[in-house]
Design an enzyme around this catalytic site. Structure first.
Site, mmCIF file in Angstrom:
data_model
loop_
_atom_site.group_PDB
_atom_site.id
_atom_site.type_symbol
_atom_site.label_atom_id
_atom_site.label_comp_id
_atom_site.label_asym_id
_atom_site.label_seq_id
_atom_site.Cartn_x
_atom_site.Cartn_y
_atom_site.Cartn_z
ATOM 1 N N ASP A 35 24.747 -12.929 29.116
ATOM 2 C CA ASP A 35 25.593 -11.733 29.073
ATOM 3 C C ASP A 35 24.945 -10.651 29.933
ATOM 4 O OD1 ASP A 35 27.917 -10.612 26.843
ATOM 5 O OD2 ASP A 35 26.795 -9.129 28.024
ATOM 6 N N ILE A 36 25.755 -9.977 30.727
ATOM 7 C CA ILE A 36 25.244 -8.964 31.661
ATOM 8 C C ILE A 36 24.731 -7.727 30.924
ATOM 9 C CG2 ILE A 36 27.370 -7.621 32.078
ATOM 10 C CD1 ILE A 36 26.742 -7.943 35.110
ATOM 11 N N ASN A 97 35.032 -12.860 19.640
ATOM 12 C CA ASN A 97 35.935 -11.716 19.514
ATOM 13 C C ASN A 97 37.308 -12.124 20.050
ATOM 14 O OD1 ASN A 97 33.867 -9.999 18.554
ATOM 15 N ND2 ASN A 97 33.145 -9.663 20.641
ATOM 16 N N GLU A 105 37.226 -7.968 24.961
ATOM 17 C CA GLU A 105 37.359 -7.250 26.239
ATOM 18 C C GLU A 105 37.799 -8.179 27.361
ATOM 19 O OE1 GLU A 105 33.645 -5.248 27.020
ATOM 20 O OE2 GLU A 105 33.650 -4.439 24.990
ATOM 21 N N VAL A 106 37.257 -9.380 27.375
ATOM 22 C CA VAL A 106 37.568 -10.311 28.465
ATOM 23 C C VAL A 106 38.507 -11.396 27.941
ATOM 24 C CG1 VAL A 106 36.619 -11.909 30.173
ATOM 25 C CG2 VAL A 106 35.298 -9.880 29.505
ATOM 26 N N HIS A 110 35.462 -16.983 24.978
ATOM 27 C CA HIS A 110 34.004 -17.053 25.090
ATOM 28 C C HIS A 110 33.388 -16.945 23.713
ATOM 29 C CE1 HIS A 110 35.333 -12.887 25.651
ATOM 30 N NE2 HIS A 110 34.211 -12.493 25.082
ATOM 31 N N HIS A 112 29.936 -15.813 21.932
ATOM 32 C CA HIS A 112 28.645 -15.154 22.097
ATOM 33 C C HIS A 112 27.647 -15.897 21.215
ATOM 34 C CE1 HIS A 112 30.203 -11.140 23.651
ATOM 35 N NE2 HIS A 112 31.306 -11.623 23.103
HETATM 36 P P1 AMP Z 1 34.077 -9.435 24.425
HETATM 37 O O1 AMP Z 1 34.143 -8.040 23.891
HETATM 38 O O2 AMP Z 1 33.813 -10.435 23.339
HETATM 39 O O3 AMP Z 1 35.287 -9.790 25.275
HETATM 40 O O4 AMP Z 1 32.773 -9.490 25.319
HETATM 41 C C1 AMP Z 1 32.768 -9.603 26.703
HETATM 42 C C2 AMP Z 1 31.326 -9.719 27.107
HETATM 43 O O5 AMP Z 1 31.276 -10.056 28.486
HETATM 44 C C3 AMP Z 1 30.501 -8.442 26.945
HETATM 45 O O6 AMP Z 1 29.399 -8.705 26.071
HETATM 46 C C4 AMP Z 1 30.049 -8.109 28.358
HETATM 47 O O7 AMP Z 1 28.746 -7.573 28.412
HETATM 48 C C5 AMP Z 1 30.148 -9.463 29.038
HETATM 49 N N1 AMP Z 1 30.340 -9.418 30.488
HETATM 50 C C6 AMP Z 1 31.244 -8.695 31.172
HETATM 51 N N2 AMP Z 1 31.131 -8.934 32.489
HETATM 52 C C7 AMP Z 1 30.149 -9.843 32.641
HETATM 53 C C8 AMP Z 1 29.546 -10.496 33.752
HETATM 54 N N3 AMP Z 1 29.965 -10.249 35.010
HETATM 55 N N4 AMP Z 1 28.548 -11.368 33.546
HETATM 56 C C9 AMP Z 1 28.116 -11.608 32.275
HETATM 57 N N5 AMP Z 1 28.637 -11.035 31.191
HETATM 58 C C10 AMP Z 1 29.641 -10.158 31.360
#
Ligand code: AMP
Length: 126
Positions: A35-36, A97, A105-106, A110, A112
């Site tokens: 995770d970034i 999530n 968010e994405v 995924h 975690h």
């Molecule tokens: P979520 O709220 O579960 O959708 O989490 C999305 C996660 O993606 C967050 O923990 C971000 O820090 C992570 N994230 C977003 N962009 C990147 C990226 N380019 N590389 C790695 N992790 C990312």
């Protein structure tokens, strides 16, 4: 149920190699990467390579091979970072999530995998 997948989400761009990632494990069907913005000493994301928005979308549409590979990749990450309490690891937290209440968010499935410290309560109280 109809699931809409946004091909421009950031993990789709990672899978198309349009933006870099810190890969931990890559298989034919799954990718595990750091995770970034880590919130724990170990913070790994595991994603299927297929275009799935969330877990329901994935298990309802993916092949058995994809589902098996995804679950196996999660297991391999746990093994790689010595997190498994059955093997003297200190444990971990697995989170997916999902949707607006899940604060996703994405919009690409995924998991975690969080470890390396005590993670505290599962969620904060309102
Ligand atoms: P979520 O709220 O579960 O959708 O989490 C999305 C996660 O993606 C967050 O923990 C971000 O820090 C992570 N994230 C977003 N962009 C990147 C990226 N380019 N590389 C790695 N992790 C990312």
């Amino acid at each position: 149920m109809e699931f809409k997948y946004d091909k421009e989400n950031i993990f789709a761009k990672i899978l198309r190699k349009e933006i870099p990632n810190d890969t931990v494990i890559e298989t034919d069907f799954s990718l595990a990467f750091k995770d970034i913005n880590p919130v724990a000493p170990v913070h790994i994301l595991v994603i299927p390579k297929g275009p799935y928005v969330n877990y329901d979308h994935f298990v309802s549409n993916a092949s058995n091979e994809e589902v098996l590979d995804f679950n196996n990749t999660v297991k391999e990450v746990i093994k790689k970072f010595d997190l498994d309490p059955e093997r003297n690891g200190a444990g971990y937290r697995l989170i997916a999530n999902t949707g607006s209440n899940g604060v996703q968010e994405v919009p690409h499935l995924h998991f975690h995998i969080l470890g390396g410290r005590n993670m505290g309560f599962m969620v904060s109280r309102p």
